[in-house]
Motif scaffolding. Sequence first.
Motif, short mmCIF file in Angstrom:
data_model
loop_
_atom_site.label_atom_id
_atom_site.label_comp_id
_atom_site.label_asym_id
_atom_site.label_seq_id
_atom_site.Cartn_x
_atom_site.Cartn_y
_atom_site.Cartn_z
N ALA A 168 0.69 -1.16 -0.03
CA ALA A 168 -0.02 0.01 0.02
C ALA A 168 0.98 1.25 0.04
CB ALA A 168 -0.79 0.00 1.16
N VAL A 169 1.94 1.24 0.80
CA VAL A 169 2.81 2.38 0.94
C VAL A 169 3.83 2.50 -0.35
CG1 VAL A 169 4.93 3.30 1.96
CG2 VAL A 169 3.24 2.36 3.33
N LEU A 228 9.06 18.31 -3.14
CA LEU A 228 9.66 16.77 -2.86
C LEU A 228 9.54 16.27 -1.48
CD1 LEU A 228 10.74 14.18 -4.65
CD2 LEU A 228 12.82 15.01 -3.67
N LEU A 229 9.63 17.18 -0.39
CA LEU A 229 9.51 16.99 0.92
C LEU A 229 8.22 17.04 1.45
CD1 LEU A 229 12.42 19.13 2.48
CD2 LEU A 229 12.51 16.94 2.25
N THR A 230 7.49 17.86 0.72
CA THR A 230 5.94 17.71 0.93
C THR A 230 5.45 16.29 0.61
OG1 THR A 230 5.71 20.09 0.76
CG2 THR A 230 3.77 18.78 0.51
N LYS A 231 5.66 15.88 -0.62
CA LYS A 231 5.36 14.57 -0.96
C LYS A 231 5.61 13.63 0.01
CE LYS A 231 4.30 15.75 -5.84
NZ LYS A 231 2.90 15.72 -5.49
N TYR A 232 7.02 13.60 0.26
CA TYR A 232 7.39 12.36 1.29
C TYR A 232 6.83 12.52 2.68
CZ TYR A 232 10.58 9.34 3.53
OH TYR A 232 11.11 8.23 4.26
N ALA A 233 6.51 13.71 3.17
CA ALA A 233 5.92 14.10 4.39
C ALA A 233 4.36 13.36 4.36
CB ALA A 233 5.77 15.46 4.79
N THR A 234 3.90 13.60 3.06
CA THR A 234 2.35 13.08 2.94
C THR A 234 2.39 11.49 3.00
OG1 THR A 234 2.03 14.84 1.36
CG2 THR A 234 0.53 13.08 1.25
N VAL A 235 3.40 11.04 2.34
CA VAL A 235 3.59 9.50 2.35
C VAL A 235 3.94 9.09 3.69
CG1 VAL A 235 5.01 7.43 1.60
CG2 VAL A 235 4.59 9.37 -0.01
N MET A 236 4.44 9.73 4.43
CA MET A 236 4.88 9.37 6.00
C MET A 236 3.56 9.23 6.58
SD MET A 236 8.56 11.54 6.52
CE MET A 236 8.27 11.03 8.17
N ALA A 276 7.01 3.36 11.23
CA ALA A 276 8.42 3.78 11.15
C ALA A 276 9.31 2.90 10.21
CB ALA A 276 9.29 4.05 12.32
N SER A 277 9.03 1.45 10.34
CA SER A 277 9.54 0.63 9.43
C SER A 277 9.32 0.57 7.90
CB SER A 277 9.10 -0.86 10.05
OG SER A 277 9.29 -1.19 11.17
N LEU A 278 8.16 1.30 7.58
CA LEU A 278 7.81 1.68 6.50
C LEU A 278 8.33 2.69 5.61
CD1 LEU A 278 3.83 0.83 6.67
CD2 LEU A 278 5.77 -0.66 5.89
N LEU A 279 9.31 3.48 6.21
CA LEU A 279 9.77 4.88 5.68
C LEU A 279 10.92 4.38 4.63
CD1 LEU A 279 10.15 6.86 8.85
CD2 LEU A 279 8.46 6.95 7.25
N GLY A 280 11.52 3.40 4.73
CA GLY A 280 12.49 2.88 3.79
C GLY A 280 11.73 2.46 2.66
N VAL A 281 10.75 1.78 2.39
CA VAL A 281 9.95 1.70 1.57
C VAL A 281 9.28 2.70 0.70
CG1 VAL A 281 7.65 0.31 0.43
CG2 VAL A 281 9.17 -0.63 2.08
N GLY A 316 2.56 6.63 -13.47
CA GLY A 316 2.22 6.47 -12.36
C GLY A 316 2.12 4.80 -12.05
N ILE A 317 1.58 4.33 -13.07
CA ILE A 317 1.35 2.76 -12.92
C ILE A 317 2.76 2.02 -13.05
CG2 ILE A 317 0.52 0.72 -14.50
CD1 ILE A 317 -1.96 2.46 -15.07
N ALA A 318 3.73 2.56 -13.87
CA ALA A 318 5.10 1.95 -14.05
C ALA A 318 5.74 2.10 -12.68
CB ALA A 318 5.82 2.50 -14.95
N ALA A 319 5.59 3.31 -12.06
CA ALA A 319 6.35 3.55 -10.88
C ALA A 319 5.64 2.40 -9.78
CB ALA A 319 6.21 5.02 -10.47
N MET A 320 4.41 2.46 -9.74
CA MET A 320 3.68 1.59 -8.83
C MET A 320 4.12 0.08 -8.74
SD MET A 320 0.26 3.16 -8.05
CE MET A 320 -0.39 3.41 -9.85
N ALA A 321 4.19 -0.19 -10.11
CA ALA A 321 4.36 -1.78 -10.20
C ALA A 321 5.92 -2.10 -10.01
CB ALA A 321 4.31 -1.89 -11.71
N THR A 322 6.97 -0.97 -10.30
CA THR A 322 8.38 -1.22 -10.16
C THR A 322 8.53 -1.37 -8.68
OG1 THR A 322 8.99 -0.06 -12.18
CG2 THR A 322 10.60 -0.37 -10.39
#
Length: 294
Positions: free
Chosen positions: A102-103, A134-142, A195-200, A214-220
């Motif tokens: 999911a992440v 980019l930092l905003t997007k990473y913070a959103t994923v966090m 926190a264990s998901l931050l690397g992913v 987006g599909i290629a990035a998600m699949a990769t």
Amino acid sequence: MSRAETVSAPVAEASVRPCPLWTLGLFHDELRTTFRRWRTLALLGVLAAVPVLVGIAVRIETGDGSAGGGGGPAFVSQITSNGLFLVFTALAAPLPFFLPMAVGVVAGDAVAGEAGAGTLRYLLVAPAGRTRLLLTKYATVMVFCLAATLVVAVSALAAGALLFPLGDLTTISGTRITFGEGLVRALLIALVVAASLLGVAALGLFVSTLTNSGIAAMATTVGLLITVQILDQIPQLHALHPYLFSHYWLSFADLMREPVYWDDLTKNLGLQALYAAVFGSAAWARFTTKDVTA
């Protein structure tokens, strides 16, 4: 500030230094956009269903009054005696695949999805700057990492309370702790899992900067996740295992010991920080030089 307002911002604003309120507006807009997507809601719905299904399966299996078996995810045999163990089991069950998948989907779509939709170039016109964006997007994923983990934990706690008794519980070390202390440890475990998901998340964000699909990035990202999981199961590669981001994921079980074993926990958090630093830096290097105007 909405995404529509951001996209329609005049080109002249590019020379204006972004203020903190503008940054908070961008972050709020990213959160709203991410959590309103049907794909995100579907992922959270699936994650919420996992502990319910586990609880129902254990309830059916032990409906004759017998104790649960010792197989399956960690703590599964203790669920029938205390529903709080469903929280620990539910976090152990989806962690190897469902949670990081999911992440990976959300992180992989963070930049590539915008590029594919043609909105990324307009976001860069606004006074944010590539690094800030980019930092905003990473913070959103966090935030999504934390939200996904808490969804699993809360769903498991609700299902455990409905299907099984609650009360004081026994740790892995055999000592008794109160239900309140068990809740605190459940919260700590949820935070460690997030926190264990931050690397992913950092890996997915880096992959997302490499393509406009987006599909290629998600699949990769998901493919890399599966590959790492496979490598972590091959005994002949034991020397490589401590450096794989998934190797210490289940170390959160040490929080249910008395006293707590911190060795693998600290190794896990340190490894996630290392992956976040390496792939976060790689994502920054790629994104700040990427041509998104064509």
